[in-house]
Design an enzyme around this catalytic site. Structure first.
Site, PDB file in Angstrom:
ATOM      1  N   LEU A 140      42.240 -69.580 -85.663  1.00 10.39           N
ATOM      2  CA  LEU A 140      42.596 -69.353 -84.262  1.00 10.39           C
ATOM      3  C   LEU A 140      44.018 -69.791 -83.945  1.00 10.39           C
ATOM      4  O   LEU A 140      44.560 -69.412 -82.903  1.00 10.39           O
ATOM      5  CB  LEU A 140      41.627 -70.103 -83.332  1.00 10.39           C
ATOM      6  CG  LEU A 140      40.149 -69.711 -83.387  1.00 10.39           C
ATOM      7  CD1 LEU A 140      39.380 -70.441 -82.285  1.00 10.39           C
ATOM      8  CD2 LEU A 140      39.951 -68.212 -83.258  1.00 10.39           C
ATOM      9  N   SER A 141      44.621 -70.566 -84.817  1.00  9.28           N
ATOM     10  CA  SER A 141      45.964 -71.083 -84.590  1.00  9.28           C
ATOM     11  C   SER A 141      47.031 -70.037 -84.904  1.00  9.28           C
ATOM     12  O   SER A 141      47.086 -69.536 -86.036  1.00  9.28           O
ATOM     13  CB  SER A 141      46.191 -72.316 -85.459  1.00  9.28           C
ATOM     14  OG  SER A 141      47.566 -72.597 -85.600  1.00  9.28           O
ATOM     15  N   PRO A 142      47.917 -69.692 -83.958  1.00  8.43           N
ATOM     16  CA  PRO A 142      48.990 -68.740 -84.255  1.00  8.43           C
ATOM     17  C   PRO A 142      49.902 -69.170 -85.409  1.00  8.43           C
ATOM     18  O   PRO A 142      50.213 -68.334 -86.271  1.00  8.43           O
ATOM     19  CB  PRO A 142      49.754 -68.641 -82.926  1.00  8.43           C
ATOM     20  CG  PRO A 142      48.712 -68.947 -81.896  1.00  8.43           C
ATOM     21  CD  PRO A 142      47.856 -70.013 -82.523  1.00  8.43           C
TER      22      PRO A 142
END
Length: 216
Positions: free
Chosen positions: A10-12
């Site tokens: 989920l982390s860019p």
């Protein structure tokens, strides 16, 4: 021995690292770090990365815990040529400049997402929304002068910014009437195989989480 990448999809910044790993076919071992379960605050993780951030790259005794440094390191080590990160100092400076600009994008986005996910703040402030629109306007200006963010060919700066913009659009959609160059650039970038394989799932997952956490 494969490198180790500590990540949560989920982390860019993690998505950016995953995309660059795919581009260069990096031999990598993926290690999941669940921020919501506070895996990043465990003593063994803090010993390696006192900032307790993701992604974190481990290559033997080398540990890198900044996504932009990870992108440049992987590209220098595994890139087949210098098209994504030029060796020419002036061209490289332009790429570095946009990587530093991506930090602005990320932290403006993070000011909204962190408050929503960890502090229960459901409504972004007017200033936060205004700041994200301003970030789009900066990107639009860059893309009005060159085809990609740091020149007329794609670089790791595009990949890094792609990951951030893919997250920001869940908060402030890209208005093609206001930001036509940005919208066209994003459409091209999200069609690339590295995004489809390594960025799309994480971005869509983040979008679903934010839809539940934010009142937009």
């Amino acid at each position: 021995m494969p490198l180790k990448l500590y990540k949560m999809d989920l982390s860019p910044p993690v998505c950016a690292a995953l995309m660059v790993c795919d581009v260069h076919s990096v031999p990598i071992e993926m290690i999941e770090v669940n921020l919501l379960a506070k895996d990043h605050l465990k003593p063994e993780y803090l010993k390696k990365n006192p900032m307790h951030t993701i992604p974190m790259l481990e290559d033997d005794d080398l540990i890198i815990h900044d996504s932009h440094a990870i992108l440049t390191y992987l590209t220098e080590k595994y890139g087949k040529d210098d098209s994504l990160y030029p060796k020419d100092l002036k061209k490289r400076a332009l790429v570095d400049q946009k990587l530093f600009f991506d930090t602005l994008l990320f932290f403006r986005m993070r000011s909204v997402t962190y408050a929503a996910l960890f502090e229960g703040v459901r409504k972004p402030t007017e200033k936060q929304i205004k700041d994200l629109h301003e970030a789009y306007s900066f990107l639009e200006a860059f893309l009005s002068n060159t085809k990609f963010v740091a020149g007329d060919n794609m670089t790791i700066a595009d990949i890094s910014i792609l990951a951030s913009v893919a997250a920001i659009r869940h908060i402030v959609p890209i208005d093609a009437s206001k930001y036509p160059k940005t919208a066209a650039w994003f459409k091209f970038m999200e069609s690339q195989s590295f995004y489809k394989k390594c960025g799309e799932k994480g971005s869509l997952g983040l979008g679903q989480v934010l839809k539940k956490a934010l009142d937009l």
